[in-house]
Design a protein around this motif. Structure first.
Motif, PDB file in Angstrom:
ATOM      1  N   GLU A  77      -5.056  -1.472  -0.559  1.00  0.00           N
ATOM      2  CA  GLU A  77      -4.128  -2.412   0.083  1.00  0.00           C
ATOM      3  C   GLU A  77      -4.032  -2.145   1.587  1.00  0.00           C
ATOM      4  O   GLU A  77      -4.035  -3.084   2.394  1.00  0.00           O
ATOM      5  CB  GLU A  77      -2.738  -2.316  -0.562  1.00  0.00           C
ATOM      6  CG  GLU A  77      -2.682  -2.708  -2.027  1.00  0.00           C
ATOM      7  CD  GLU A  77      -3.094  -4.151  -2.281  1.00  0.00           C
ATOM      8  OE1 GLU A  77      -2.944  -5.004  -1.375  1.00  0.00           O
ATOM      9  OE2 GLU A  77      -3.562  -4.434  -3.395  1.00  0.00           O
ATOM     10  N   TYR A  82       2.433   1.800  -3.481  1.00  0.00           N
ATOM     11  CA  TYR A  82       1.456   2.402  -4.393  1.00  0.00           C
ATOM     12  C   TYR A  82       1.291   3.897  -4.100  1.00  0.00           C
ATOM     13  O   TYR A  82       1.176   4.714  -5.019  1.00  0.00           O
ATOM     14  CB  TYR A  82       0.105   1.696  -4.258  1.00  0.00           C
ATOM     15  CG  TYR A  82      -0.035   0.450  -5.106  1.00  0.00           C
ATOM     16  CD1 TYR A  82       0.301   0.452  -6.458  1.00  0.00           C
ATOM     17  CD2 TYR A  82      -0.535  -0.737  -4.555  1.00  0.00           C
ATOM     18  CE1 TYR A  82       0.168  -0.691  -7.240  1.00  0.00           C
ATOM     19  CE2 TYR A  82      -0.674  -1.888  -5.323  1.00  0.00           C
ATOM     20  CZ  TYR A  82      -0.325  -1.856  -6.669  1.00  0.00           C
ATOM     21  OH  TYR A  82      -0.468  -2.987  -7.433  1.00  0.00           O
ATOM     22  N   ASP A  83       1.285   4.234  -2.829  1.00  0.00           N
ATOM     23  CA  ASP A  83       1.150   5.636  -2.438  1.00  0.00           C
ATOM     24  C   ASP A  83       2.312   6.452  -2.979  1.00  0.00           C
ATOM     25  O   ASP A  83       2.133   7.553  -3.505  1.00  0.00           O
ATOM     26  CB  ASP A  83       1.085   5.749  -0.917  1.00  0.00           C
ATOM     27  CG  ASP A  83       1.004   7.198  -0.450  1.00  0.00           C
ATOM     28  OD1 ASP A  83      -0.011   7.853  -0.753  1.00  0.00           O
ATOM     29  OD2 ASP A  83       1.948   7.675   0.200  1.00  0.00           O
ATOM     30  N   ASP A  84       3.527   5.916  -2.881  1.00  0.00           N
ATOM     31  CA  ASP A  84       4.712   6.600  -3.384  1.00  0.00           C
ATOM     32  C   ASP A  84       4.648   6.785  -4.897  1.00  0.00           C
ATOM     33  O   ASP A  84       5.177   7.751  -5.438  1.00  0.00           O
ATOM     34  CB  ASP A  84       5.966   5.808  -3.008  1.00  0.00           C
ATOM     35  CG  ASP A  84       7.242   6.539  -3.374  1.00  0.00           C
ATOM     36  OD1 ASP A  84       7.516   7.586  -2.749  1.00  0.00           O
ATOM     37  OD2 ASP A  84       7.952   6.086  -4.291  1.00  0.00           O
ATOM     38  N   THR A 114       2.394   1.752  10.030  1.00  0.00           N
ATOM     39  CA  THR A 114       2.253   2.611   8.858  1.00  0.00           C
ATOM     40  C   THR A 114       2.482   4.074   9.226  1.00  0.00           C
ATOM     41  O   THR A 114       3.214   4.797   8.550  1.00  0.00           O
ATOM     42  CB  THR A 114       0.847   2.446   8.238  1.00  0.00           C
ATOM     43  OG1 THR A 114       0.607   1.062   7.963  1.00  0.00           O
ATOM     44  CG2 THR A 114       0.715   3.246   6.958  1.00  0.00           C
ATOM     45  N   SER A 166      -3.411   2.291  -3.238  1.00  0.00           N
ATOM     46  CA  SER A 166      -2.801   2.395  -1.915  1.00  0.00           C
ATOM     47  C   SER A 166      -3.845   2.217  -0.814  1.00  0.00           C
ATOM     48  O   SER A 166      -3.658   1.433   0.120  1.00  0.00           O
ATOM     49  CB  SER A 166      -2.112   3.755  -1.761  1.00  0.00           C
ATOM     50  OG  SER A 166      -1.646   3.933  -0.446  1.00  0.00           O
ATOM     51  N   GLU A 167      -4.944   2.945  -0.938  1.00  0.00           N
ATOM     52  CA  GLU A 167      -6.016   2.855   0.059  1.00  0.00           C
ATOM     53  C   GLU A 167      -6.561   1.430   0.135  1.00  0.00           C
ATOM     54  O   GLU A 167      -6.837   0.917   1.223  1.00  0.00           O
ATOM     55  CB  GLU A 167      -7.140   3.830  -0.290  1.00  0.00           C
ATOM     56  CG  GLU A 167      -6.780   5.296  -0.118  1.00  0.00           C
ATOM     57  CD  GLU A 167      -6.773   5.737   1.332  1.00  0.00           C
ATOM     58  OE1 GLU A 167      -7.539   5.172   2.133  1.00  0.00           O
ATOM     59  OE2 GLU A 167      -6.004   6.652   1.668  1.00  0.00           O
ATOM     60  N   LYS A 177      -3.233   6.447  -5.557  1.00  0.00           N
ATOM     61  CA  LYS A 177      -3.929   6.604  -4.280  1.00  0.00           C
ATOM     62  C   LYS A 177      -5.008   5.544  -4.064  1.00  0.00           C
ATOM     63  O   LYS A 177      -5.155   5.036  -2.946  1.00  0.00           O
ATOM     64  CB  LYS A 177      -4.548   8.000  -4.193  1.00  0.00           C
ATOM     65  CG  LYS A 177      -3.563   9.137  -4.406  1.00  0.00           C
ATOM     66  CD  LYS A 177      -2.430   9.089  -3.389  1.00  0.00           C
ATOM     67  CE  LYS A 177      -1.430  10.208  -3.637  1.00  0.00           C
ATOM     68  NZ  LYS A 177      -0.252  10.105  -2.749  1.00  0.00           N
ATOM     69  N   GLY A 180       0.814  -1.211   0.000  1.00  0.00           N
ATOM     70  CA  GLY A 180       0.000   0.000   0.000  1.00  0.00           C
ATOM     71  C   GLY A 180       0.843   1.255   0.000  1.00  0.00           C
ATOM     72  O   GLY A 180       0.542   2.232  -0.705  1.00  0.00           O
ATOM     73  N   MET A 181       1.938   1.253   0.746  1.00  0.00           N
ATOM     74  CA  MET A 181       2.803   2.424   0.805  1.00  0.00           C
ATOM     75  C   MET A 181       3.589   2.612  -0.490  1.00  0.00           C
ATOM     76  O   MET A 181       3.881   3.734  -0.897  1.00  0.00           O
ATOM     77  CB  MET A 181       3.723   2.328   2.019  1.00  0.00           C
ATOM     78  CG  MET A 181       2.998   2.630   3.324  1.00  0.00           C
ATOM     79  SD  MET A 181       4.066   2.689   4.780  1.00  0.00           S
ATOM     80  CE  MET A 181       4.147   0.944   5.182  1.00  0.00           C
TER      81      MET A 181
END
Length: 259
Positions: free
Chosen positions: A85, A73-75, A112, A82-83, A79, A70-71
C-alpha cells in the motif's frame, strides 16, 4: 494506533492542506479517519480496514488514504500488505501529487516518516524519510532537522551532525545548535559543546541554557552555573513548563549542596 491516526489528521489538516487532485477535502478526510479510528480502537480492525478501503474506492486519487491504509497494515503486523500500500501511494503521487497550501508538491514519504516519528518509531521513520525524492518533490529545509533528530535518537551522532550543520543557520529556535552541543557534550568535547550551547542561547533556547548551566558545573564554575540555571528557571516558570522547572530545580539543589 489511535495516536497514529491523530497525527495523520493533524499533519494533513494543519501542515499540508488538501491534496490538489483529490475529490475529498480535509474535513471529509477527518470524518473518514474518525470513523476508521473508532472501529480500530474498539478492536474491529477488519471492519476499520474495510471502511478505509471503501473510502479509497470513492476517492481513488487520495494518496494520504492509501498511505494510512499501509500504516494500519503495519500496525497489524501485516508487513507485505503494508509495503504494498505504501509503495502504491508513492507511485500514485507521480500522477496525483500531494499539493500543500503553499502550492508545492510534497512526497507522501515525508508525511509517513513524520507520523512514525511522532509515534517514536524512529527506525520506520528513518526508512521512509531517507527515500524522499528531493529532485521532483519538495521536502523543505526542515527535512535536515528531522533527519538530524532521527539520527540523534537512533544514536548515529556523526550522521546527526551532518544534518544539523546543514540546517542550524535557518533554525530560528536554536534547537539544532543545542543538539549539536549535546552531541559534543556526550563525546566529552566540552569546548565544542560550549560553543554550540552559546550559539543556541543567542536564539534564546531554554534547553541550551540548562545544558550550559550543567556544563559550567562540570567545569567547576558553580557561580556561572547557578546564575544561568536560575535565569532558566525564571523563564521556565513564565511559560509554565513543569518538566523543565523540575529538572532545573534538581540541578540547582545538587550544585548548591556541593558548594
Amino acid at each position: 494506533m489511535k495516536k497514529l491516526l491523530v497525527f495523520v489528521v493533524i499533519l494533513t489538516s494543519l501542515i499540508f492542506g488538501v491534496q490538489g487532485f483529490s475529490q475529498m477535502n480535509s474535513k471529509e478526510f477527518e470524518k473518514v479517519m474518525e470513523k476508521v479510528s473508532e472501529e480500530y480502537d474498539k478492536g474491529n480492525r477488519l471492519k476499520a480496514i474495510s471502511m478505509l478501503k471503501e473510502d479509497i474506492q470513492k476517492n481513488p486519487t487520495n494518496v494520504v488514504l492509501k498511505a494510512v491504509l499501509g500504516m494500519l497494515y503495519d500496525d497489524m503486523g501485516k508487513k507485505n500488505e503494508s509495503e504494498k500500500e505504501l509503495n502504491e501511494a508513492i507511485e500514485m503521487q507521480k500522477k496525483y501529487p500531494f499539493i500543500a497550501d503553499d502550492g508545492k508538491k510534497y512526497d507522501i514519504r515525508l508525511l509517513t516518516g513524520i507520523v512514525y516519528m511522532g509515534m517514536e518509531e524512529y527506525e520506520k521513520a528513518l526508512k521512509w524519510l531517507s527515500k524522499i525524492d528531493n529532485k521532483n518533490l519538495e521536502s523543505g529545509d526542515e527535512i535536515n532537522f528531522i533527519m538530524g533528530s532521527l539520527n540523534y535518537k537512533l544514536k548515529n551522532p556523526e550522521e546527526a551532525k551532518k544534518y544539523f550543520l546543514k540546517y542550524y543557520n535557518k533554525d530560528a529556535e536554536g534547537d539544532s545548535e543545542n543538539i549539536l552541543g549535546m552531541i559534543y557534550h556526550d563525546e566529552g568535547n566540552q569546548k565544542e559543546a560550549m560553543k554550540w550551547y552559546l550559539k543556541a542561547i543567542e536564539k534564546n533556547n531554554l534547553d541550551a541554557k540548562i545544558n550550559l548551566g550543567v556544563l559550567y558545573a562540570e567545569l567547576g564554575d558553580n557561580t556561572k552555573s547557578l546564575q544561568l540555571l536560575r535565569k532558566a528557571l525564571s523563564e521556565a516558570r513564565k511559560i509554565k513548563d513543569t518538566e523543565k522547572i523540575k529538572v532545573i530545580q534538581e540541578s540547582i539543589r545538587e550544585i548548591e549542596s556541593n558548594n
